[in-house]
Scaffold this motif. Sequence first.
Motif, PDB file in Angstrom:
ATOM      1  N   VAL A   1      -3.213  11.593  -6.439  1.00 38.31           N
ATOM      2  CA  VAL A   1      -4.353  10.843  -6.959  1.00 38.31           C
ATOM      3  C   VAL A   1      -4.475   9.523  -6.196  1.00 38.31           C
ATOM      4  O   VAL A   1      -3.513   8.760  -6.085  1.00 38.31           O
ATOM      5  CB  VAL A   1      -4.189  10.561  -8.470  1.00 38.31           C
ATOM      6  N   ASP A   2      -5.661   9.259  -5.676  1.00 42.79           N
ATOM      7  CA  ASP A   2      -5.905   8.036  -4.925  1.00 42.79           C
ATOM      8  C   ASP A   2      -5.717   6.809  -5.829  1.00 42.79           C
ATOM      9  O   ASP A   2      -6.149   6.815  -6.985  1.00 42.79           O
ATOM     10  CB  ASP A   2      -7.341   8.065  -4.391  1.00 42.79           C
ATOM     11  N   PRO A   3      -5.062   5.728  -5.317  1.00 45.23           N
ATOM     12  CA  PRO A   3      -4.841   4.540  -6.153  1.00 45.23           C
ATOM     13  C   PRO A   3      -6.116   3.959  -6.750  1.00 45.23           C
ATOM     14  O   PRO A   3      -6.108   3.477  -7.888  1.00 45.23           O
ATOM     15  CB  PRO A   3      -4.177   3.559  -5.184  1.00 45.23           C
ATOM     16  N   ASP A   4      -7.214   3.976  -5.989  1.00 43.51           N
ATOM     17  CA  ASP A   4      -8.468   3.463  -6.538  1.00 43.51           C
ATOM     18  C   ASP A   4      -8.934   4.305  -7.720  1.00 43.51           C
ATOM     19  O   ASP A   4      -9.509   3.778  -8.686  1.00 43.51           O
ATOM     20  CB  ASP A   4      -9.555   3.454  -5.453  1.00 43.51           C
ATOM     21  N   CYS A   5      -8.658   5.610  -7.634  1.00 47.31           N
ATOM     22  CA  CYS A   5      -9.019   6.491  -8.746  1.00 47.31           C
ATOM     23  C   CYS A   5      -8.120   6.227  -9.947  1.00 47.31           C
ATOM     24  O   CYS A   5      -8.583   6.269 -11.098  1.00 47.31           O
ATOM     25  CB  CYS A   5      -8.920   7.945  -8.302  1.00 47.31           C
ATOM     26  N   VAL A   6      -6.841   5.955  -9.694  1.00 47.69           N
ATOM     27  CA  VAL A   6      -5.922   5.601 -10.784  1.00 47.69           C
ATOM     28  C   VAL A   6      -6.442   4.371 -11.520  1.00 47.69           C
ATOM     29  O   VAL A   6      -6.530   4.344 -12.758  1.00 47.69           O
ATOM     30  CB  VAL A   6      -4.501   5.338 -10.242  1.00 47.69           C
ATOM     31  N   SER A   7      -6.805   3.337 -10.754  1.00 47.01           N
ATOM     32  CA  SER A   7      -7.301   2.103 -11.351  1.00 47.01           C
ATOM     33  C   SER A   7      -8.597   2.351 -12.128  1.00 47.01           C
ATOM     34  O   SER A   7      -8.783   1.836 -13.240  1.00 47.01           O
ATOM     35  CB  SER A   7      -7.535   1.063 -10.253  1.00 47.01           C
TER      36      SER A   7
ATOM     37  N   PRO B   1       0.803  -1.232   0.000  1.00 44.92           N
ATOM     38  CA  PRO B   1       0.000   0.000   0.000  1.00 44.92           C
ATOM     39  C   PRO B   1       0.833   1.278   0.000  1.00 44.92           C
ATOM     40  O   PRO B   1       0.308   2.353  -0.327  1.00 44.92           O
ATOM     41  CB  PRO B   1      -0.833  -0.118   1.290  1.00 44.92           C
ATOM     42  N   ALA B   2       2.118   1.180   0.332  1.00 38.28           N
ATOM     43  CA  ALA B   2       2.976   2.370   0.355  1.00 38.28           C
ATOM     44  C   ALA B   2       3.555   2.697  -1.015  1.00 38.28           C
ATOM     45  O   ALA B   2       4.111   3.777  -1.215  1.00 38.28           O
ATOM     46  CB  ALA B   2       4.111   2.180   1.359  1.00 38.28           C
ATOM     47  N   ILE B   3       3.441   1.767  -1.968  1.00 32.86           N
ATOM     48  CA  ILE B   3       4.010   1.975  -3.302  1.00 32.86           C
ATOM     49  C   ILE B   3       2.958   2.595  -4.211  1.00 32.86           C
ATOM     50  O   ILE B   3       1.863   2.066  -4.386  1.00 32.86           O
ATOM     51  CB  ILE B   3       4.519   0.644  -3.895  1.00 32.86           C
ATOM     52  N   ARG B   4       3.309   3.728  -4.789  1.00 31.17           N
ATOM     53  CA  ARG B   4       2.388   4.435  -5.682  1.00 31.17           C
ATOM     54  C   ARG B   4       2.828   4.385  -7.138  1.00 31.17           C
ATOM     55  O   ARG B   4       2.038   4.677  -8.034  1.00 31.17           O
ATOM     56  CB  ARG B   4       2.289   5.914  -5.248  1.00 31.17           C
ATOM     57  N   VAL B   5       4.086   4.033  -7.378  1.00 29.30           N
ATOM     58  CA  VAL B   5       4.602   4.082  -8.746  1.00 29.30           C
ATOM     59  C   VAL B   5       5.695   3.037  -8.928  1.00 29.30           C
ATOM     60  O   VAL B   5       6.419   2.710  -7.988  1.00 29.30           O
ATOM     61  CB  VAL B   5       5.155   5.493  -9.067  1.00 29.30           C
ATOM     62  N   VAL B   6       5.782   2.497 -10.133  1.00 29.08           N
ATOM     63  CA  VAL B   6       6.900   1.649 -10.557  1.00 29.08           C
ATOM     64  C   VAL B   6       7.745   2.467 -11.522  1.00 29.08           C
ATOM     65  O   VAL B   6       7.228   2.967 -12.532  1.00 29.08           O
ATOM     66  CB  VAL B   6       6.412   0.359 -11.233  1.00 29.08           C
ATOM     67  N   PHE B   7       9.021   2.634 -11.174  1.00 23.58           N
ATOM     68  CA  PHE B   7       9.965   3.293 -12.075  1.00 23.58           C
ATOM     69  C   PHE B   7      10.677   2.208 -12.872  1.00 23.58           C
ATOM     70  O   PHE B   7      11.399   1.390 -12.316  1.00 23.58           O
ATOM     71  CB  PHE B   7      10.995   4.099 -11.289  1.00 23.58           C
ATOM     72  N   LEU B   8      10.486   2.195 -14.177  1.00 24.30           N
ATOM     73  CA  LEU B   8      11.076   1.175 -15.053  1.00 24.30           C
ATOM     74  C   LEU B   8      12.236   1.784 -15.830  1.00 24.30           C
ATOM     75  O   LEU B   8      12.090   2.833 -16.460  1.00 24.30           O
ATOM     76  CB  LEU B   8      10.012   0.652 -16.013  1.00 24.30           C
ATOM     77  N   SER B   9      13.379   1.109 -15.800  1.00 26.05           N
ATOM     78  CA  SER B   9      14.565   1.593 -16.517  1.00 26.05           C
ATOM     79  C   SER B   9      15.346   0.396 -17.038  1.00 26.05           C
ATOM     80  O   SER B   9      14.964  -0.758 -16.815  1.00 26.05           O
ATOM     81  CB  SER B   9      15.445   2.446 -15.587  1.00 26.05           C
ATOM     82  N   GLY B  10      16.440   0.672 -17.731  1.00 22.15           N
ATOM     83  CA  GLY B  10      17.287  -0.395 -18.254  1.00 22.15           C
ATOM     84  C   GLY B  10      18.741  -0.163 -17.889  1.00 22.15           C
ATOM     85  O   GLY B  10      19.225   0.965 -17.985  1.00 22.15           O
TER      86      GLY B  10
ATOM     87  N   THR C   1      -1.580  -1.009 -18.191  1.00 21.16           N
ATOM     88  CA  THR C   1      -2.655  -0.064 -18.514  1.00 21.16           C
ATOM     89  C   THR C   1      -3.864  -0.205 -17.591  1.00 21.16           C
ATOM     90  O   THR C   1      -4.844   0.525 -17.767  1.00 21.16           O
ATOM     91  CB  THR C   1      -3.130  -0.245 -19.970  1.00 21.16           C
ATOM     92  N   ALA C   2      -3.797  -1.118 -16.618  1.00 21.36           N
ATOM     93  CA  ALA C   2      -4.969  -1.370 -15.771  1.00 21.36           C
ATOM     94  C   ALA C   2      -4.688  -1.309 -14.277  1.00 21.36           C
ATOM     95  O   ALA C   2      -5.618  -1.156 -13.492  1.00 21.36           O
ATOM     96  CB  ALA C   2      -5.559  -2.742 -16.112  1.00 21.36           C
ATOM     97  N   CYS C   3      -3.434  -1.422 -13.860  1.00 25.34           N
ATOM     98  CA  CYS C   3      -3.129  -1.579 -12.431  1.00 25.34           C
ATOM     99  C   CYS C   3      -3.291  -0.263 -11.668  1.00 25.34           C
ATOM    100  O   CYS C   3      -3.347   0.824 -12.248  1.00 25.34           O
ATOM    101  CB  CYS C   3      -1.727  -2.137 -12.242  1.00 25.34           C
TER     102      CYS C   3
ATOM    103  N   LEU D   1     -11.536   3.070 -17.220  1.00 30.34           N
ATOM    104  CA  LEU D   1     -12.387   3.846 -18.121  1.00 30.34           C
ATOM    105  C   LEU D   1     -11.783   3.907 -19.517  1.00 30.34           C
ATOM    106  O   LEU D   1     -12.462   3.643 -20.525  1.00 30.34           O
ATOM    107  CB  LEU D   1     -12.576   5.252 -17.570  1.00 30.34           C
ATOM    108  N   PHE D   2     -10.493   4.254 -19.587  1.00 29.92           N
ATOM    109  CA  PHE D   2      -9.871   4.393 -20.904  1.00 29.92           C
ATOM    110  C   PHE D   2      -9.659   3.048 -21.579  1.00 29.92           C
ATOM    111  O   PHE D   2      -9.640   2.963 -22.811  1.00 29.92           O
ATOM    112  CB  PHE D   2      -8.568   5.192 -20.779  1.00 29.92           C
ATOM    113  N   ARG D   3      -9.539   1.987 -20.804  1.00 31.91           N
ATOM    114  CA  ARG D   3      -9.493   0.647 -21.396  1.00 31.91           C
ATOM    115  C   ARG D   3     -10.819   0.325 -22.089  1.00 31.91           C
ATOM    116  O   ARG D   3     -10.850  -0.221 -23.191  1.00 31.91           O
ATOM    117  CB  ARG D   3      -9.200  -0.391 -20.313  1.00 31.91           C
ATOM    118  N   GLU D   4     -11.930   0.680 -21.449  1.00 36.16           N
ATOM    119  CA  GLU D   4     -13.246   0.448 -22.038  1.00 36.16           C
ATOM    120  C   GLU D   4     -13.430   1.245 -23.331  1.00 36.16           C
ATOM    121  O   GLU D   4     -14.180   0.844 -24.228  1.00 36.16           O
ATOM    122  CB  GLU D   4     -14.349   0.817 -21.043  1.00 36.16           C
TER     123      GLU D   4
END
Length: 257
Positions: A201-207, A48-57, A96-98, A212-215
């Motif tokens: 932005v609340d995580p539930d709102c992010v999801s 619950p403390a994680i709000r973002v995944v930073f992806l790099s190479g 695109t959904a998490c 919405l945009f997936r639909e």
Amino acid sequence: MSGFETLRVTRREPALEVALNRPARANALTREMIAELHRALDAAEADPAIRVVFLSGEGAAFCAGMDFVEAASCGGDEASLKQTVDSFYSLLERFTACSVLICASITGRVTAGGVGLIAAADHAVAAPGATFQLSEVAFGLLPATIAPFIIRRCGLHPTYRLALGAERIDAARALSLGLVDEIAEAPTEALRRFLIRAARVDPDCVSALKGLFRELWIVNEETRRVTAEAISRQILRPQTQEAIRGFLGQSSPPWKK
């Protein structure tokens, strides 16, 4: 975090930093790396403390796409190949959904499936020297698995043009197409500034927003079926296998011939 062979995963609240960690292979995607990316996303969503995944190479490339050594050793096993393709599609779909934000910090070369990772991300920041290429057609392949996600970002015809020409584009062109959201000398620092805004932005709102945009878009089960069949069929063609073997044999890349 321990237990990862192809990734370097570090928890720095509120972010989970996930670095593709096969620099000797330009961070090319394998079954194991895709599975580990799923596991890293599982960990992020469960914390619950994680709000973002930073992806790099790590190293000189962000991601070179499919690992051709593994692809060349598939031995015509279409079922196994489709399973790998489906797992990668599922990963992009999860981006695109998490409920956590997926942010890409891009330096160096990005090819094929690596472009798909960026396209599925919520926010992508590129260093000025980053380059991007859909190289699949040069090998007789199609960017089938990643195309829906690139179309989602860039539109149908720009994606088609990138795929048709197998052209390597720079960061400025990627920005103009919408493939990346920002260019910065220090992409990771730029992402941290983005996080300050996004963390409100609340995580539930992010999801819900992602849902919405997936639909509203084309990422669905029929898209999954079509892409898996298309890429598997092309990989198993004798001409494609020959092109892959030639590339692995240190001949010039097909787009330079």
